[in-house]
Design a protein around this motif. Structure first.
Motif, PDB file in Angstrom:
ATOM      1  N   ALA A 126      24.790 -26.115  -9.341  1.00  0.00           N
ATOM      2  CA  ALA A 126      24.432 -26.014 -10.764  1.00  0.00           C
ATOM      3  C   ALA A 126      24.429 -24.563 -11.216  1.00  0.00           C
ATOM      4  CB  ALA A 126      23.065 -26.645 -10.994  1.00  0.00           C
ATOM      5  N   TRP A 127      23.851 -23.689 -10.407  1.00  0.00           N
ATOM      6  CA  TRP A 127      23.809 -22.274 -10.772  1.00  0.00           C
ATOM      7  C   TRP A 127      25.202 -21.714 -11.033  1.00  0.00           C
ATOM      8  CZ3 TRP A 127      19.788 -20.414  -6.604  1.00  0.00           C
ATOM      9  CH2 TRP A 127      18.486 -20.535  -7.136  1.00  0.00           C
ATOM     10  N   GLU A 128      26.178 -22.076 -10.220  1.00  0.00           N
ATOM     11  CA  GLU A 128      27.494 -21.431 -10.285  1.00  0.00           C
ATOM     12  C   GLU A 128      28.485 -22.148 -11.186  1.00  0.00           C
ATOM     13  OE1 GLU A 128      27.611 -18.951  -6.114  1.00  0.00           O
ATOM     14  OE2 GLU A 128      28.784 -20.804  -6.237  1.00  0.00           O
ATOM     15  N   THR A 129      28.345 -23.470 -11.350  1.00  0.00           N
ATOM     16  CA  THR A 129      29.358 -24.189 -12.137  1.00  0.00           C
ATOM     17  C   THR A 129      28.770 -25.131 -13.173  1.00  0.00           C
ATOM     18  OG1 THR A 129      29.490 -25.961 -10.473  1.00  0.00           O
ATOM     19  CG2 THR A 129      31.010 -24.093 -10.231  1.00  0.00           C
ATOM     20  N   GLY A 130      27.451 -25.357 -13.172  1.00  0.00           N
ATOM     21  CA  GLY A 130      26.860 -26.337 -14.066  1.00  0.00           C
ATOM     22  C   GLY A 130      26.635 -25.811 -15.470  1.00  0.00           C
ATOM     23  N   VAL A 178      18.451 -24.674  -0.814  1.00  0.00           N
ATOM     24  CA  VAL A 178      18.893 -24.127  -2.096  1.00  0.00           C
ATOM     25  C   VAL A 178      20.401 -24.263  -2.253  1.00  0.00           C
ATOM     26  CG1 VAL A 178      19.083 -21.994  -3.439  1.00  0.00           C
ATOM     27  CG2 VAL A 178      16.936 -22.562  -2.303  1.00  0.00           C
ATOM     28  N   ARG A 179      21.149 -24.020  -1.196  1.00  0.00           N
ATOM     29  CA  ARG A 179      22.607 -24.164  -1.279  1.00  0.00           C
ATOM     30  C   ARG A 179      22.998 -25.585  -1.642  1.00  0.00           C
ATOM     31  NH1 ARG A 179      25.414 -19.817  -0.046  1.00  0.00           N
ATOM     32  NH2 ARG A 179      24.559 -18.211   1.341  1.00  0.00           N
ATOM     33  N   ALA A 180      22.272 -26.546  -1.128  1.00  0.00           N
ATOM     34  CA  ALA A 180      22.613 -27.941  -1.393  1.00  0.00           C
ATOM     35  C   ALA A 180      22.176 -28.381  -2.784  1.00  0.00           C
ATOM     36  CB  ALA A 180      21.975 -28.828  -0.331  1.00  0.00           C
ATOM     37  N   GLU A 181      21.002 -27.920  -3.235  1.00  0.00           N
ATOM     38  CA  GLU A 181      20.408 -28.502  -4.432  1.00  0.00           C
ATOM     39  C   GLU A 181      20.529 -27.624  -5.683  1.00  0.00           C
ATOM     40  OE1 GLU A 181      16.437 -29.857  -3.712  1.00  0.00           O
ATOM     41  OE2 GLU A 181      16.923 -30.660  -1.731  1.00  0.00           O
ATOM     42  N   ALA A 225      22.011 -20.775 -20.734  1.00  0.00           N
ATOM     43  CA  ALA A 225      22.953 -20.916 -21.846  1.00  0.00           C
ATOM     44  C   ALA A 225      23.487 -19.539 -22.233  1.00  0.00           C
ATOM     45  CB  ALA A 225      22.261 -21.586 -23.032  1.00  0.00           C
ATOM     46  N   ALA A 226      22.600 -18.521 -22.202  1.00  0.00           N
ATOM     47  CA  ALA A 226      23.032 -17.152 -22.494  1.00  0.00           C
ATOM     48  C   ALA A 226      23.976 -16.644 -21.406  1.00  0.00           C
ATOM     49  CB  ALA A 226      21.816 -16.234 -22.614  1.00  0.00           C
ATOM     50  N   VAL A 227      23.685 -16.989 -20.142  1.00  0.00           N
ATOM     51  CA  VAL A 227      24.565 -16.580 -19.035  1.00  0.00           C
ATOM     52  C   VAL A 227      25.956 -17.178 -19.228  1.00  0.00           C
ATOM     53  CG1 VAL A 227      24.973 -16.764 -16.555  1.00  0.00           C
ATOM     54  CG2 VAL A 227      22.675 -16.268 -17.408  1.00  0.00           C
ATOM     55  N   ILE A 228      26.006 -18.462 -19.614  1.00  0.00           N
ATOM     56  CA  ILE A 228      27.288 -19.143 -19.804  1.00  0.00           C
ATOM     57  C   ILE A 228      28.029 -18.543 -20.997  1.00  0.00           C
ATOM     58  CG2 ILE A 228      28.323 -21.353 -20.451  1.00  0.00           C
ATOM     59  CD1 ILE A 228      26.037 -22.673 -18.794  1.00  0.00           C
ATOM     60  N   LYS A 229      27.302 -18.182 -22.047  1.00  0.00           N
ATOM     61  CA  LYS A 229      27.930 -17.529 -23.192  1.00  0.00           C
ATOM     62  C   LYS A 229      28.518 -16.174 -22.790  1.00  0.00           C
ATOM     63  CE  LYS A 229      27.220 -20.303 -26.724  1.00  0.00           C
ATOM     64  NZ  LYS A 229      28.352 -20.853 -27.528  1.00  0.00           N
ATOM     65  N   GLU A 230      27.799 -15.463 -21.933  1.00  0.00           N
ATOM     66  CA  GLU A 230      28.308 -14.186 -21.433  1.00  0.00           C
ATOM     67  C   GLU A 230      29.588 -14.411 -20.638  1.00  0.00           C
ATOM     68  OE1 GLU A 230      26.963 -10.542 -18.430  1.00  0.00           O
ATOM     69  OE2 GLU A 230      25.527 -12.107 -18.969  1.00  0.00           O
ATOM     70  N   GLN A 231      29.605 -15.473 -19.837  1.00  0.00           N
ATOM     71  CA  GLN A 231      30.789 -15.822 -19.061  1.00  0.00           C
ATOM     72  C   GLN A 231      31.963 -16.134 -19.994  1.00  0.00           C
ATOM     73  OE1 GLN A 231      30.122 -19.197 -16.527  1.00  0.00           O
ATOM     74  NE2 GLN A 231      32.092 -19.038 -15.508  1.00  0.00           N
ATOM     75  N   VAL A 251      28.182 -16.185 -10.061  1.00  0.00           N
ATOM     76  CA  VAL A 251      27.976 -16.071  -8.617  1.00  0.00           C
ATOM     77  C   VAL A 251      26.484 -15.986  -8.363  1.00  0.00           C
ATOM     78  CG1 VAL A 251      28.403 -14.692  -6.557  1.00  0.00           C
ATOM     79  CG2 VAL A 251      30.174 -14.893  -8.311  1.00  0.00           C
ATOM     80  N   ALA A 252      25.997 -16.832  -7.464  1.00  0.00           N
ATOM     81  CA  ALA A 252      24.576 -16.825  -7.092  1.00  0.00           C
ATOM     82  C   ALA A 252      24.434 -16.217  -5.701  1.00  0.00           C
ATOM     83  CB  ALA A 252      24.018 -18.237  -7.120  1.00  0.00           C
ATOM     84  N   ASP A 253      23.643 -15.179  -5.614  1.00  0.00           N
ATOM     85  CA  ASP A 253      23.358 -14.555  -4.321  1.00  0.00           C
ATOM     86  C   ASP A 253      22.271 -15.371  -3.622  1.00  0.00           C
ATOM     87  OD1 ASP A 253      22.962 -12.954  -2.141  1.00  0.00           O
ATOM     88  OD2 ASP A 253      22.125 -11.254  -3.256  1.00  0.00           O
TER      89      ASP A 253
END
Length: 991
Positions: free
Chosen positions: A791-795, A784-787, A714-720, A751-753
């Motif tokens: 979510a990490w990048e757009t959820g 990880v890419r599939a599951e 939630a903090a990451v999304i707020k930063e975004q 962006v997720a590495d």
């Protein structure tokens, strides 16, 4: 030839004079002295004057004669304005048309009379030409009572009507007229085309306005219409009227009081030299060259524009003083002629050459001054600024100051190449865009920050801190989960150990029962057993109190450490992160973390209490007494006895149980072992119960960790969101623009590495050689890419929390199965388990990135040429906050001609209205279609004896025929560019 080029001057194209044929209100006798003084006394002063009369040049000739005699010294351009009345009825008369005649032809008076003679009017069964003689004849024919030729001329002028078709045909047939006359039509409602309101008049009105080069109108709405800014577009004006047209306004004075005083101070301003060609240029560029208002348009701030360049102690410069226009200055010339040299010298005077440029290799640097440094000696450049101050700098760079703020922005070839290189695209160009983003914010929106980096930190610090704190919480929870996992793994072991311990105790008890004891001492044995069990129970209590005491002592140490080290360090950390608070040291003291209560007293009391309880339970060893007398009454509550008393009573009973000393010793030893083992059994049972509860505790901790993971994101999304808002002012501007600027945008995304995160797990934590779902290189990354990646990048935070929970539920056991250590390797496995949990729930691989994209492609991935376009867009269209001179060396480099024309021309036109732009160029479109305000032409003579070439310069505006010829000679396509610009207008600019 060395002038400042095109500048704003006041024109009045429409002033009558004494003796004007109609409505002469200048007074009788000799009104000329008063008339001339009135013109000379106008403020703002009139520098170009169109002397007006009806059908004749008489008034113009009279004013010209007096000017030749020394009057009207401020009037540098005097030209005739011949007012005609068309045979087209307007609202309150007939449509007025004006012939503005160039005075450049020495015989222009005779030529215009010859042209006027081609205009005819039919009346009284006769044809009358537009000549003075025929106007007199017409006046007398119209009114036989008029005998005076002067009166007849005036009356004839009221009767003569020019046929619009006849005028248009005569103009078309006369090459001299097309070269020397500009047609102006009145735009007013009374005697202008705005008075043609009927539908039937629409066509004739459009034809008259299309035929005209200039509209005589002073209202802002008329100007906006004729520039394509209101009601119709510029393209529609082109289709209907032959293009945009300049609006000019004169005072139309017929009396002394009105001279130079148009209504509402709507003066006419024309940018250019005081020549008739400047008016022609205004017809080509009505938006930039003609203005009606109380004062001319504002351009660069005077204090932010270089007005004069002086080169000192430089024998290789023959033109030591060069005036500069405050608008767009184009420096042209053949290759090696000294164009870049002049740009470099101006930049050096502005302290705008970077230290990296000055320190470049003299043999390969594109900078003239760097290459010429060994030869420039003590040469200096002195810049005079419009605000009145002067700056002097050496041309070898020895006094360049990196700490001083540059007074200009210099886009040298080296600078552009660096920013547009692959390295520069990810560093310099991005930094420049960030600077523009920062300066796009209002002062309030900048929140007191001094840079983009500081503003970004201010906007995102709160969320970054929340992310850090939640990350620390996840690490701590993961450690506790790892501990509970260890506890879970101990259940089976502890169960076995409890059973073994219980069996051992039973064996000892059985051994004890087999010892030879006196007959009749069975009661003593039972009593001994009871005493032993009670002593064991009390010993367990003592152990518990001892554990508490050790905890209290450790807490004392922690309190001391917190006070002396941890709390002050936490305060220092807070102070460093919130340095903008403005709090002083005393105020910051209030934020020092302290314990709410008196923990020192409390802990001391707790320790004393534990000591008391331990001493109370242990008791003191009783003094030796009669071995036949019990130390503890049989009916006493054993639980109220002390351990020392119980053990003394057990020792007394052991002596009576057997007469054999050896048996007594064995019995005592077994009793001690049983007591010890029972205490150990109790400890094992306690650990077992704790281990059995680990599963539920772990589930609770996992839920807490999942929630913390969700809060972290939630903090990451707020930063975004904060970054999106940071770019909002720039995005709003880009959305409102067109053309290439519309293709520039900013994207803020998470962006997720995945590769880096999965590789860390596979290489350091997971044994991918083991059979299972994560066998082999890349297996983890694929899952990880599939599951997780979507979510990490757009959820949302909830999506991410759910995705991670599902991932753990589905794969945790399999991941543990790929551990490089067996659970039996407790120490190694425990260490691995903690590292694994920290990795699994880490977020270091998640970054909020912002990208500047062009046509959807990150600028870091664009070609150098396209990055060059982005860079120029940045400085020309978006960098509104920077009002310093912009010096650009060959902006057309790496750009195709279409890009130059489609994108850069209009941007230069807009930029020069706000700041001084000095441009070195080889491109004709960038000189002609931008309507450059000043052209500086560089020339060179060969160097002698290994010295520098000799440079010289001339300068002027495009309205100057000599400058236009040089532009056509030097710049490829110059004549074509001029022709294309003038194509839609019946004006000739090249002679």
């Amino acid at each position: 030839m060395i002038t400042r080029g095109s500048q704003w001057h006041r024109w009045d194209p429409h002033i009558h004079g004494p003796g004007t044929l109609l409505n002469d209100q200048f007074g009788g006798g000799d009104p000329w002295e008063a008339y001339l003084k009135a013109v000379e006394g106008c403020a703002p002063r009139i520098e170009a004057l169109g002397v007006t009369d009806y059908y004749t040049t008489n008034t113009y000739e009279a004013v010209r004669l007096r000017r030749e005699q020394g009057r009207l010294s401020d009037v540098k351009l005097l030209f005739p304005n011949i007012e005609l009345r068309l045979d087209v009825a307007a609202k309150t008369g007939f449509v007025n048309l004006h012939l503005l005649v160039s005075p450049d032809d020495p015989d222009h008076v005779n030529e215009i009379k010859r042209f006027l003679s081609r205009l005819h009017f039919g009346a009284h069964s006769d044809r009358y030409d537009c000549t003075e003689a025929d106007l007199i004849r017409l006046g007398k024919a119209a009114d036989a009572s008029i005998k005076d030729d002067r009166k007849a001329l005036a009356h004839g002028a009221t009767q003569f009507r020019v046929s619009f078709d006849g005028l248009r045909s005569a103009f078309k047939e006369s090459a001299w007229a097309r070269d020397n006359i500009l047609i102006a039509v009145a735009g007013a409602k009374g005697d202008g085309t705005s008075g043609l309101q009927q539908a039937a008049d629409k066509t004739i009105r459009q034809e008259i306005e299309k035929f005209s080069h200039i509209i005589f109108a002073g209202s802002p709405s008329q100007r906006e219409f004729w520039l394509g800014l209101k009601d119709v577009t510029a393209d529609q004006l082109q289709d209907r009227y032959g293009g945009c047209k300049p609006c000019l306004n004169g005072c139309d004075a017929h009396d002394l009081a009105s001279i130079g005083r148009p209504a509402e101070d709507r003066y006419t301003w024309v940018k250019g030299a005081l020549t008739f060609d400047a008016l022609r240029q205004a017809c080509i560029d009505p938006h930039g060259r003609a203005w009606v208002g109380s004062e001319p348009p504002k351009g660069a701030m005077p204090s932010q524009a270089v007005s004069q360049v002086r080169i000192i102690d430089a024998s290789w410069i023959t033109t030591s003083d060069i005036p500069l226009n405050a608008g767009l200055v184009a420096i042209i010339g053949a290759r090696g002629s000294g164009k870049t040299a002049l740009a470099d010298m101006v930049a050096a005077g502005c302290n705008a050459i970077s230290s990296s440029a000055w320190n470049a290799d003299e043999n390969i640097s594109p900078s003239f001054l760097v290459r010429a440094r060994p030869l420039v000696g003590n040469a200096r450049v002195a810049l005079s600024w419009g605000g009145g101050d002067t700056s002097v700098s050496r041309l070898d760079g020895r006094d360049a100051d990196d700490l001083a703020y540059p007074r200009a922005r210099y886009l040298s070839q080296q600078f552009v190449e660096e920013l547009c290189s692959s390295k520069g695209a990810s560093e310099g160009l991005v930094r420049e865009i960030e600077r523009v983003v920062f300066e796009a914010h209002t002062q309030d929106g900048q929140e007191g920050a001094y840079s983009f980096e500081e503003l970004r930190e201010q906007r995102t610090l709160r969320y970054q801190q929340a992310r850090r704190l939640e990350g620390e919480s996840i690490v701590a929870i993961s450690d506790r989960i790892a501990t509970e996992l260890e506890n879970e793994a101990l259940v089976e072991t502890l169960t076995t150990q409890v059973a073994a311990k219980d069996k051992l105790i039973k064996g000892y008890i059985a051994d004890q029962s087999k010892l030879a004891i006196k007959k009749g001492t069975e009661a003593q044995v039972q009593r001994h057993t009871a005493l032993a069990e009670t002593a064991s129970s009390l010993t367990a209590k003592v152990n518990a109190f001892g554990a508490q005491r050790r905890t209290f002592v450790a807490m004392q140490d922690e309190v001391k450490n917190t006070r002396n080290a941890k709390s002050p360090e936490m305060l220092r950390d807070v102070m460093s992160r919130h340095h903008g608070s403005g709090l002083d040291a005393k105020q910051w003291d209030d934020f020092l973390l302290v314990y709410k209560g008196n923990v020192d007293s409390a802990l001391t009391g707790y320790i004393a209490w534990a000591d008391k309880e331990i001493a109370k339970i242990n008791g003191t060893v009783p003094a030796p007494g009669d071995p036949k007398v019990p130390l503890i009454p049989l009916d006493a509550d054993l639980k109220q006895s002390t351990i020392a008393l119980l053990r003394a009573e057990m020792t007394r009973l052991e002596l009576s149980i057997s007469a054999d000393k050896a048996v007594q010793n064995q019995y005592a030893a077994l009793s001690k072992k049983i007591s010890t083992e029972k205490a150990a059994l109790q400890t094992l049972k306690t650990r077992l119960e704790n281990a059995k509860g680990a599963f539920e505790r772990r589930k609770v901790l996992q839920r807490e960790r999942d929630e913390a993971y969700g809060r972290l994101f939630a903090a990451v999304i707020k930063e975004q969101e904060a970054l999106i808002e940071l770019y909002a002012p720039l995005m709003r501007r880009l959305d409102a623009m067109s053309g290439t600027l519309k293709r520039l945008s900013v994207k803020v995304r998470r962006v997720a590495d995945i590769a880096g995160w999965a590789t860390e797990g596979e290489e350091e934590l997971i044994d991918r050689r083991k059979a299972g779902s994560f066998y082999g290189i890349g297996a983890l990354q694929k899952v990880v890419r599939a599951e997780l990646q979507p979510a990490w990048e757009t959820g949302s935070a909830q999506d991410i929390e759910g995705a991670m929970s599902a991932f753990v539920a589905a794969h945790y056991k399999e991941l543990l199965a790929h551990a490089p250590y067996a659970p039996t390797e407790q120490e190694a496995f425990r260490h691995w388990l903690k590292r694994f949990a920290q990795w699994l729930f880490s977020t270091d691989h998640i970054a909020v990135q912002y990208e500047i994209v062009y046509d959807g492609v990150d600028i870091r991935k664009l070609s150098p040429g396209t990055r060059g376009i982005v860079l120029l867009l940045l400085y020309l269209a978006l960098d509104d906050a920077d009002d310093r001179p912009l010096i650009i060396d060959q902006p057309e480099e790496n750009l195709d001609p279409k890009s130059v024309f489609d994108e850069l021309v209009n941007l230069f036109v807009v930029a020069k209205a706000k700041r001084q732009v000095i441009m070195v160029t080889h491109n004709a479109n960038l000189v002609i279609n931008t309507d450059a305000d000043q052209i500086i032409v560089a020339n060179t003579s060969p160097a002698a004896d290994g010295g520098l070439p000799t440079f010289s310069y001339i300068a002027g505006g495009l309205e100057d025929a000599g400058i236009r010829k040089v532009v056509c000679d030097i710049l490829e396509g110059g004549e074509k560019a001029f022709t294309e610009r003038a194509r839609r207008l019946r004006v000739k600019l090249l002679r």
